[in-house]
Design a protein around this motif. Structure first.
Motif, mmCIF file in Angstrom:
data_model
loop_
_atom_site.group_PDB
_atom_site.id
_atom_site.type_symbol
_atom_site.label_atom_id
_atom_site.label_comp_id
_atom_site.label_asym_id
_atom_site.label_seq_id
_atom_site.Cartn_x
_atom_site.Cartn_y
_atom_site.Cartn_z
ATOM 1 N N LEU A 198 -17.829 -10.909 5.269
ATOM 2 C CA LEU A 198 -16.399 -11.178 5.199
ATOM 3 C C LEU A 198 -15.808 -10.703 3.874
ATOM 4 O O LEU A 198 -14.724 -10.114 3.836
ATOM 5 N N VAL A 199 -16.524 -10.948 2.774
ATOM 6 C CA VAL A 199 -16.037 -10.507 1.463
ATOM 7 C C VAL A 199 -15.952 -8.983 1.406
ATOM 8 O O VAL A 199 -14.971 -8.413 0.898
ATOM 9 N N ALA A 200 -16.966 -8.295 1.928
ATOM 10 C CA ALA A 200 -16.948 -6.829 1.922
ATOM 11 C C ALA A 200 -15.773 -6.285 2.737
ATOM 12 O O ALA A 200 -15.090 -5.336 2.318
ATOM 13 N N LEU A 201 -15.525 -6.906 3.899
ATOM 14 C CA LEU A 201 -14.422 -6.445 4.740
ATOM 15 C C LEU A 201 -13.068 -6.729 4.096
ATOM 16 O O LEU A 201 -12.123 -5.941 4.235
ATOM 17 N N GLN A 202 -12.959 -7.839 3.360
ATOM 18 C CA GLN A 202 -11.734 -8.139 2.632
ATOM 19 C C GLN A 202 -11.480 -7.100 1.536
ATOM 20 O O GLN A 202 -10.344 -6.737 1.257
ATOM 21 N N CYS A 203 -12.550 -6.631 0.910
ATOM 22 C CA CYS A 203 -12.411 -5.587 -0.118
ATOM 23 C C CYS A 203 -11.877 -4.288 0.494
ATOM 24 O O CYS A 203 -11.011 -3.609 -0.089
ATOM 25 N N ILE A 204 -12.371 -3.942 1.670
ATOM 26 C CA ILE A 204 -11.872 -2.746 2.357
ATOM 27 C C ILE A 204 -10.397 -2.897 2.695
ATOM 28 O O ILE A 204 -9.595 -1.966 2.535
ATOM 29 N N SER A 205 -10.020 -4.078 3.157
ATOM 30 C CA SER A 205 -8.623 -4.338 3.484
ATOM 31 C C SER A 205 -7.741 -4.201 2.256
ATOM 32 O O SER A 205 -6.642 -3.612 2.313
ATOM 33 N N LEU A 206 -8.204 -4.726 1.130
ATOM 34 C CA LEU A 206 -7.445 -4.620 -0.115
ATOM 35 C C LEU A 206 -7.227 -3.149 -0.492
ATOM 36 O O LEU A 206 -6.116 -2.745 -0.862
ATOM 37 N N ALA A 207 -8.273 -2.346 -0.374
ATOM 38 C CA ALA A 207 -8.151 -0.929 -0.716
ATOM 39 C C ALA A 207 -7.156 -0.222 0.200
ATOM 40 O O ALA A 207 -6.350 0.611 -0.245
ATOM 41 N N GLY A 208 -7.184 -0.562 1.486
ATOM 42 C CA GLY A 208 -6.287 0.080 2.438
ATOM 43 C C GLY A 208 -4.827 -0.268 2.211
ATOM 44 O O GLY A 208 -3.954 0.612 2.265
ATOM 45 N N VAL A 209 -4.543 -1.556 1.952
ATOM 46 C CA VAL A 209 -3.164 -1.975 1.708
ATOM 47 C C VAL A 209 -2.647 -1.361 0.411
ATOM 48 O O VAL A 209 -1.491 -0.913 0.321
ATOM 49 N N ALA A 210 -3.504 -1.316 -0.609
ATOM 50 C CA ALA A 210 -3.093 -0.711 -1.880
ATOM 51 C C ALA A 210 -2.784 0.775 -1.707
ATOM 52 O O ALA A 210 -1.851 1.304 -2.322
ATOM 53 N N ALA A 211 -3.546 1.454 -0.844
ATOM 54 C CA ALA A 211 -3.305 2.882 -0.623
ATOM 55 C C ALA A 211 -1.943 3.136 0.020
ATOM 56 O O ALA A 211 -1.309 4.164 -0.223
ATOM 57 N N GLN A 212 -1.471 2.186 0.844
ATOM 58 C CA GLN A 212 -0.157 2.343 1.466
ATOM 59 C C GLN A 212 0.968 2.356 0.429
ATOM 60 O O GLN A 212 2.073 2.838 0.699
ATOM 61 N N ALA A 213 0.701 1.800 -0.749
ATOM 62 C CA ALA A 213 1.721 1.737 -1.797
ATOM 63 C C ALA A 213 1.888 3.061 -2.548
ATOM 64 O O ALA A 213 2.778 3.175 -3.395
ATOM 65 N N ILE A 214 1.061 4.065 -2.233
ATOM 66 C CA ILE A 214 1.163 5.350 -2.925
ATOM 67 C C ILE A 214 2.471 6.031 -2.532
ATOM 68 O O ILE A 214 2.723 6.272 -1.338
ATOM 69 N N PRO A 215 3.339 6.352 -3.475
ATOM 70 C CA PRO A 215 4.618 7.008 -3.147
ATOM 71 C C PRO A 215 4.392 8.377 -2.513
ATOM 72 O O PRO A 215 3.487 9.124 -2.893
ATOM 73 N N GLY A 216 5.221 8.724 -1.533
ATOM 74 C CA GLY A 216 5.167 10.040 -0.918
ATOM 75 C C GLY A 216 3.985 10.268 0.002
ATOM 76 O O GLY A 216 3.742 11.409 0.418
ATOM 77 N N LEU A 217 3.243 9.230 0.352
ATOM 78 C CA LEU A 217 2.099 9.393 1.249
ATOM 79 C C LEU A 217 2.605 9.862 2.621
ATOM 80 O O LEU A 217 3.526 9.262 3.181
ATOM 81 N N PRO A 218 2.041 10.949 3.164
ATOM 82 C CA PRO A 218 2.508 11.445 4.469
ATOM 83 C C PRO A 218 2.323 10.389 5.563
ATOM 84 O O PRO A 218 1.398 9.563 5.512
ATOM 85 N N LEU A 219 3.185 10.445 6.577
ATOM 86 C CA LEU A 219 3.087 9.487 7.678
ATOM 87 C C LEU A 219 1.744 9.589 8.396
ATOM 88 O O LEU A 219 1.189 8.580 8.842
ATOM 89 N N ALA A 220 1.219 10.800 8.512
ATOM 90 C CA ALA A 220 -0.076 10.966 9.176
ATOM 91 C C ALA A 220 -1.159 10.185 8.430
ATOM 92 O O ALA A 220 -2.027 9.546 9.049
ATOM 93 N N ALA A 221 -1.117 10.227 7.105
ATOM 94 C CA ALA A 221 -2.098 9.480 6.312
ATOM 95 C C ALA A 221 -1.887 7.979 6.470
ATOM 96 O O ALA A 221 -2.852 7.216 6.524
ATOM 97 N N ARG A 222 -0.635 7.555 6.564
ATOM 98 C CA ARG A 222 -0.366 6.120 6.748
ATOM 99 C C ARG A 222 -0.919 5.639 8.101
ATOM 100 O O ARG A 222 -1.499 4.550 8.185
ATOM 101 N N PHE A 223 -0.736 6.435 9.140
ATOM 102 C CA PHE A 223 -1.265 6.039 10.447
ATOM 103 C C PHE A 223 -2.791 6.057 10.454
ATOM 104 O O PHE A 223 -3.428 5.220 11.105
#
Length: 407
Positions: A91-116
């Motif tokens: 569960l802790v490992a999966l929470q870490c992956i989730s944190l990384a994914g949500v943080a990546a969405q905050a990158i300005p100018g990220l293409p929609l394809a990358a967001r999906f």
């Protein structure tokens, strides 16, 4: 020293307060609460961003629930990890992956394809996280208190969704969508910290090595049982179609979408509170069919484009019907062997979430050719039809469950 953890044979807690005296349950509960808040904020931010860039009802609907498409991949491939690895570590490992994914969405100018693509990756791991969390929940509380614990978590999910949608609407007046993603990442990190510091490690439930073969073997056994198949159908399809209706709120009325989403979350909260806390198990079963009808019927009003307050009231009433999942989940748990409870509950959750994604896609596709209001009505009609047509099978599954209880 007395333990604050329950065994399966411990007396059932008599209320939510008693449940919260269990440190491990409280840790799972708080971590889940923060995760729901983060997911709600990030989903609302992404839906708003996609709608502004594309003006497409289909893409907007899919962006809000697109992660659910990948949950079925987790259910079909590695869901045995929920029972076959150390659950806290997993569960802790999966929470870490989730944190990384949500943080990546905050990158300005990220293409929609990358967001999906990020949505799909997070959805895959989210299904494993849900299975692991629910498997832990079944060990942390006694079986007789499982519905009460799920009810509290569902109520909290509804409450946090209300706050999340309302907060997201407010935050986007002052922050960019990327700023909202940062807030969601902070909440995800807090949830990770809570789980890591409160939940103790438990033994592996499966005696065989987890992996693709073990996942398929358990899934085949799950779907070979007619009662479980029926319960899964009713947990997945009607709910998923109604989530598709909700996915059209932004396209239907962008100015009041937050109001409709908050009303839906409030209705879900009321339904779970009433059904999980005030009704007995027998009463929950007796009212399950009426609740499933309630889930879809009020959405028929959208065919007439009623005023905002009437629409919000209809959404509120309909969302109380989501509480029908509680008696169905209880029945599924009773028909599930202890060693694979985590995987089966993960499959149930993954299938429900996948159908939410399918419902959003179907509703969005319909709205491309119909008006959003007409599409909402049409999808609600299909949900009602599935509920009515499957009722005889649910009655038979209920009889199987009662027979299993006697033996």
């Amino acid at each position: 020293m007395p333990s604050d953890n329950y065994s399966p044979h411990s007396p059932a807690p008599t209320g939510y307060r008693a449940l919260l005296r269990n440190r491990e349950f409280t840790g799972l509960y708080v971590g889940f609460t923060l995760t729901v808040a983060a997911t709600t904020l990030s989903g609302f931010a992404l839906g708003t961003l996609v709608n502004a860039q594309t003006h497409s009802p289909f893409l907007t609907a899919v962006s809000m629930y697109g992660a659910t498409f990948a949950t079925v991949l987790g259910a079909l491939t590695l869901m045995s990890v929920a029972d076959g690895n150390r659950p806290r570590r997993t569960l802790v490992a999966l929470q870490c992956i989730s944190l990384a994914g949500v943080a990546a969405q905050a990158i300005p100018g990220l293409p929609l394809a990358a967001r999906f693509m990020l949505l799909l990756v997070l959805g895959f791991f989210q299904s494993l996280g849900t299975g692991t969390r629910m498997g832990l929940l079944a060990e942390v509380v006694p079986t007789s208190a499982y519905a009460l614990a799920r009810s509290l978590m569902n109520i909290t999910s509804g409450g946090m969704a209300i706050l999340g949608y309302a907060t997201g609407a407010v935050l986007q007046r002052y922050l960019s969508p990327q700023g909202v993603f940062v807030v969601a990442a902070v909440l995800t990190g807090l949830g990770l910290a809570v789980v890591a510091t409160t939940v103790r490690e438990r033994s592996i439930r499966l005696t065989r090595r987890p992996g693709l073969r073990q996942t398929w073997t358990t899934n085949a056994a799950l779907f070979s049982h007619s009662g479980r198949r029926t319960l899964l159908l009713n947990l997945w399809v009607p709910n998923g179609l109604i989530v598709g209706c909700e996915a059209l709120f932004i396209s239907y009325d962008p100015a009041h979408a937050g109001t409709f989403l908050a009303a839906g979350s409030a209705g879900m909260l009321l339904g779970d509170l009433t059904v999980g806390r005030l009704l007995s198990a027998d009463e929950r079963r007796r009212h399950a069919f009426a609740l499933r009808l309630l889930l879809a019927a009020p959405f028929l009003l959208f065919a007439f484009h009623p005023p905002v307050l009437v629409s919000a009231a209809a959404v509120f009433l309909a969302s109380a019907g989501f509480a029908a999942t509680l008696p169905l989940q209880e029945q599924l748990l009773e028909l599930t062997p202890d060693p694979v409870r985590g995987q089966v509950q993960g499959v149930e959750s993954a299938g429900r979430m996948t159908w939410q994604g399918l419902g959003a896609a179907l509703a969005g596709a319909a709205a491309q050719y119909l008006t959003p209001g007409t599409a909402i009505t049409a999808v609600a009609v299909v949900s009602l039809a599935v509920t009515v047509a499957s009722r005889p099978s649910v009655v038979r599954a209920d009889a199987i469950t009662l027979s299993a209880d006697r033996h």
